[in-house]
Design a protein around this motif. Structure first.
Motif, PDB file in Angstrom:
ATOM      1  N   LEU A 136      -5.672  19.011  -1.319  1.00 42.26           N
ATOM      2  CA  LEU A 136      -6.605  19.434  -0.267  1.00 42.26           C
ATOM      3  C   LEU A 136      -6.063  19.206   1.137  1.00 42.26           C
ATOM      4  O   LEU A 136      -6.653  19.665   2.115  1.00 42.26           O
ATOM      5  CB  LEU A 136      -7.925  18.670  -0.402  1.00 42.26           C
ATOM      6  N   GLY A 137      -4.978  18.436   1.232  1.00 44.25           N
ATOM      7  CA  GLY A 137      -4.446  18.110   2.546  1.00 44.25           C
ATOM      8  C   GLY A 137      -5.172  16.975   3.238  1.00 44.25           C
ATOM      9  O   GLY A 137      -5.086  16.825   4.465  1.00 44.25           O
ATOM     10  N   HIS A 138      -5.890  16.148   2.456  1.00 41.58           N
ATOM     11  CA  HIS A 138      -6.603  15.005   3.032  1.00 41.58           C
ATOM     12  C   HIS A 138      -5.801  13.718   2.832  1.00 41.58           C
ATOM     13  O   HIS A 138      -5.003  13.608   1.902  1.00 41.58           O
ATOM     14  CB  HIS A 138      -7.984  14.857   2.389  1.00 41.58           C
ATOM     15  N   SER A 139      -6.032  12.760   3.698  1.00 44.02           N
ATOM     16  CA  SER A 139      -5.309  11.496   3.602  1.00 44.02           C
ATOM     17  C   SER A 139      -5.834  10.670   2.428  1.00 44.02           C
ATOM     18  O   SER A 139      -6.978  10.824   2.007  1.00 44.02           O
ATOM     19  CB  SER A 139      -5.447  10.701   4.904  1.00 44.02           C
ATOM     20  N   CYS A 140      -4.967   9.798   1.927  1.00 46.67           N
ATOM     21  CA  CYS A 140      -5.339   8.938   0.803  1.00 46.67           C
ATOM     22  C   CYS A 140      -4.549   7.640   0.894  1.00 46.67           C
ATOM     23  O   CYS A 140      -3.350   7.649   1.198  1.00 46.67           O
ATOM     24  CB  CYS A 140      -5.048   9.632  -0.525  1.00 46.67           C
ATOM     25  N   ILE A 141      -5.225   6.537   0.648  1.00 43.62           N
ATOM     26  CA  ILE A 141      -4.571   5.224   0.652  1.00 43.62           C
ATOM     27  C   ILE A 141      -4.864   4.510  -0.657  1.00 43.62           C
ATOM     28  O   ILE A 141      -6.017   4.420  -1.089  1.00 43.62           O
ATOM     29  CB  ILE A 141      -5.070   4.354   1.826  1.00 43.62           C
TER      30      ILE A 141
ATOM     31  N   ASP B 108      -6.256  -1.478   9.986  1.00 44.91           N
ATOM     32  CA  ASP B 108      -4.864  -1.397  10.410  1.00 44.91           C
ATOM     33  C   ASP B 108      -4.034  -0.315   9.729  1.00 44.91           C
ATOM     34  O   ASP B 108      -2.895  -0.067  10.137  1.00 44.91           O
ATOM     35  CB  ASP B 108      -4.177  -2.750  10.198  1.00 44.91           C
ATOM     36  N   VAL B 109      -4.569   0.318   8.700  1.00 46.46           N
ATOM     37  CA  VAL B 109      -3.812   1.350   7.993  1.00 46.46           C
ATOM     38  C   VAL B 109      -4.504   2.711   8.065  1.00 46.46           C
ATOM     39  O   VAL B 109      -3.868   3.740   8.291  1.00 46.46           O
ATOM     40  CB  VAL B 109      -3.561   0.960   6.516  1.00 46.46           C
ATOM     41  N   SER B 110      -5.807   2.733   7.878  1.00 45.69           N
ATOM     42  CA  SER B 110      -6.533   4.008   7.848  1.00 45.69           C
ATOM     43  C   SER B 110      -6.745   4.569   9.247  1.00 45.69           C
ATOM     44  O   SER B 110      -6.697   3.839  10.244  1.00 45.69           O
ATOM     45  CB  SER B 110      -7.883   3.841   7.149  1.00 45.69           C
ATOM     46  N   GLU B 111      -6.973   5.885   9.299  1.00 49.61           N
ATOM     47  CA  GLU B 111      -7.272   6.576  10.550  1.00 49.61           C
ATOM     48  C   GLU B 111      -8.475   7.482  10.332  1.00 49.61           C
ATOM     49  O   GLU B 111      -8.491   8.276   9.401  1.00 49.61           O
ATOM     50  CB  GLU B 111      -6.071   7.410  10.991  1.00 49.61           C
ATOM     51  N   GLY B 112      -9.482   7.347  11.178  1.00 47.06           N
ATOM     52  CA  GLY B 112     -10.656   8.194  11.058  1.00 47.06           C
ATOM     53  C   GLY B 112     -11.601   7.726   9.965  1.00 47.06           C
ATOM     54  O   GLY B 112     -11.380   6.703   9.313  1.00 47.06           O
TER      55      GLY B 112
ATOM     56  N   TYR C 101       0.837  -1.201   0.000  1.00 50.10           N
ATOM     57  CA  TYR C 101       0.000   0.000   0.000  1.00 50.10           C
ATOM     58  C   TYR C 101       0.870   1.248   0.000  1.00 50.10           C
ATOM     59  O   TYR C 101       2.058   1.221   0.329  1.00 50.10           O
ATOM     60  CB  TYR C 101      -0.947   0.012   1.199  1.00 50.10           C
ATOM     61  N   GLN C 102       0.263   2.347  -0.380  1.00 49.48           N
ATOM     62  CA  GLN C 102       0.887   3.664  -0.263  1.00 49.48           C
ATOM     63  C   GLN C 102      -0.086   4.565   0.473  1.00 49.48           C
ATOM     64  O   GLN C 102      -1.267   4.614   0.129  1.00 49.48           O
ATOM     65  CB  GLN C 102       1.228   4.241  -1.637  1.00 49.48           C
ATOM     66  N   LYS C 103       0.421   5.260   1.475  1.00 51.29           N
ATOM     67  CA  LYS C 103      -0.444   6.082   2.320  1.00 51.29           C
ATOM     68  C   LYS C 103       0.043   7.520   2.352  1.00 51.29           C
ATOM     69  O   LYS C 103       1.212   7.786   2.621  1.00 51.29           O
ATOM     70  CB  LYS C 103      -0.480   5.520   3.738  1.00 51.29           C
ATOM     71  N   LEU C 104      -0.867   8.414   2.041  1.00 52.94           N
ATOM     72  CA  LEU C 104      -0.629   9.849   2.163  1.00 52.94           C
ATOM     73  C   LEU C 104      -1.352  10.314   3.419  1.00 52.94           C
ATOM     74  O   LEU C 104      -2.571  10.165   3.529  1.00 52.94           O
ATOM     75  CB  LEU C 104      -1.181  10.572   0.933  1.00 52.94           C
ATOM     76  N   LYS C 105      -0.618  10.847   4.390  1.00 49.79           N
ATOM     77  CA  LYS C 105      -1.242  11.308   5.622  1.00 49.79           C
ATOM     78  C   LYS C 105      -1.905  12.664   5.412  1.00 49.79           C
ATOM     79  O   LYS C 105      -1.435  13.476   4.617  1.00 49.79           O
ATOM     80  CB  LYS C 105      -0.202  11.388   6.730  1.00 49.79           C
ATOM     81  N   GLY C 106      -2.990  12.884   6.130  1.00 49.18           N
ATOM     82  CA  GLY C 106      -3.691  14.146   5.999  1.00 49.18           C
ATOM     83  C   GLY C 106      -4.962  14.176   6.824  1.00 49.18           C
ATOM     84  O   GLY C 106      -5.184  13.345   7.705  1.00 49.18           O
ATOM     85  N   LYS C 107      -5.807  15.131   6.493  1.00 47.59           N
ATOM     86  CA  LYS C 107      -7.044  15.348   7.249  1.00 47.59           C
ATOM     87  C   LYS C 107      -8.092  14.287   6.938  1.00 47.59           C
ATOM     88  O   LYS C 107      -7.991  13.538   5.977  1.00 47.59           O
ATOM     89  CB  LYS C 107      -7.628  16.730   6.889  1.00 47.59           C
ATOM     90  N   SER C 108      -9.111  14.256   7.790  1.00 49.43           N
ATOM     91  CA  SER C 108     -10.278  13.404   7.572  1.00 49.43           C
ATOM     92  C   SER C 108     -11.401  14.232   6.948  1.00 49.43           C
ATOM     93  O   SER C 108     -11.474  15.453   7.167  1.00 49.43           O
ATOM     94  CB  SER C 108     -10.768  12.810   8.900  1.00 49.43           C
ATOM     95  N   PRO C 109     -12.290  13.606   6.170  1.00 46.22           N
ATOM     96  CA  PRO C 109     -12.264  12.177   5.858  1.00 46.22           C
ATOM     97  C   PRO C 109     -11.160  11.830   4.875  1.00 46.22           C
ATOM     98  O   PRO C 109     -10.831  12.622   3.993  1.00 46.22           O
ATOM     99  CB  PRO C 109     -13.651  11.941   5.236  1.00 46.22           C
TER     100      PRO C 109
END
Length: 291
Positions: free
Chosen positions: A89-94, A126-130, A54-62
């Motif tokens: 936008l500064g939002h998270s993406c997986i 196990d990977v996402s938050e919020g 996976y690739q995860k970009l950290k950021g805001k919710s949702p």
């Protein structure tokens, strides 16, 4: 579901709302995203299960999680475009690969809808938050619905792109009786596809039978989060009527079906991706305002 005649002007899409209204809306250009991501592939280790890439970009919710289609991976045009948009936008993406696909471990021939559903739940748990917006393309649209049923507390909204709910089972059941019997005896079924180099995908018969346990379209679907379904009317793989069926069956009252008159199955043309990004932008704005 209301029906409406489509005009031929290619700068419009038909948007069908769950309440029955049909509204013609102009496509709004997506925000420019000139920066590419530099995120690297990570691996989710799971007890007694293959590792998931996976690739995860950290950021805001949702956050946004992209679910690829059958035999696809996390590096497709739609997945990368969504990551770029979320960064803007500064939002998270997986983005991630199912077991047996892309960079993930495992053998695709041994996979089933149930196993791939577990992959999605592993990413959610196990990977996402919020809260997350699940964006499912083709088979990913089917898995998106199954995951939402299993983890409703983690779902902010759903966006299906040519969602292929029940697809393997529906197509198989439409075959002549002799072909179905032959597939059962051989233990496999050759599903014609222009996306495969061989011209078909070999689907184990056991996979078809297992998929029957995950069919959704014959009864109400207890999903109450906002749902957006985007489908091309020139889709030769998954009929656009499937999106209407999903819209009718989900219990949510916040459901829109967006039909593109000349859209194909993959919905990966530039304007298709703009429409997808616009739809998610609109959802994020709505969810953020409500929050």
């Amino acid at each position: 579901m209301a029906s409406a005649a489509l005009g031929g002007h290619r700068n419009w899409v038909l948007r069908l709302c769950k309440q029955g209204a049909a509204i013609l809306q102009p496509r709004v250009p997506a925000q420019r995203t000139d920066c590419r991501m530099k995120s690297s592939v990570q691996y989710l280790a799971r007890k007694d299960l293959p590792k998931l890439a996976y690739q995860k970009l950290k950021g805001k919710s949702p956050g946004v999680i992209f679910l690829p289609g059958f035999a696809s991976d996390m590096n497709g045009q739609k997945a990368v475009a969504l990551e770029d948009f979320c960064k803007s936008l500064g939002h998270s993406c997986i983005r991630f690969d199912y077991t047996g696909c892309g960079s993930s471990e495992g053998n695709m021939k041994e996979c089933t809808i149930g196993k791939w559903k577990k992959d999605v739940l592993s990413i959610l748990d196990d990977v996402s938050e919020g809260p997350q917006i699940l964006v499912g393309s083709s088979m990913g649209g089917w898995l998106m619905l199954l995951a939402a049923l299993a983890r409703p507390e983690k779902i902010a909204a759903l966006v299906g792109v040519a969602p292929a709910a029940d697809h393997f089972v529906t197509v198989f059941n439409q075959l002549p009786l002799e072909e179905k019997k032959a597939a059962e005896e051989l233990g496999e079924w050759k599903l014609a596809s222009k996306y495969s180099e061989e011209g078909f995908y070999t689907i184990p018969y056991a996979v078809i039978k297992e998929a029957e346990n995950h069919c959704l379209l014959n009864s109400p679907i207890p999903i109450t989060s906002p749902v957006r379904l985007i489908h091309g009317m020139k889709d030769e793989d998954v009929p656009w009527h499937v999106s209407l069926q999903i819209a009718e069956q989900v219990l949510s009252t916040d459901v829109d079906v967006i039909l593109r008159k000349h859209g194909l199955h993959r919905m990966s043309e530039k304007d298709d991706i703009k429409l997808l990004v616009y739809t998610i932008d609109d959802l994020i704005d709505k969810l953020t305002t409500l929050g």
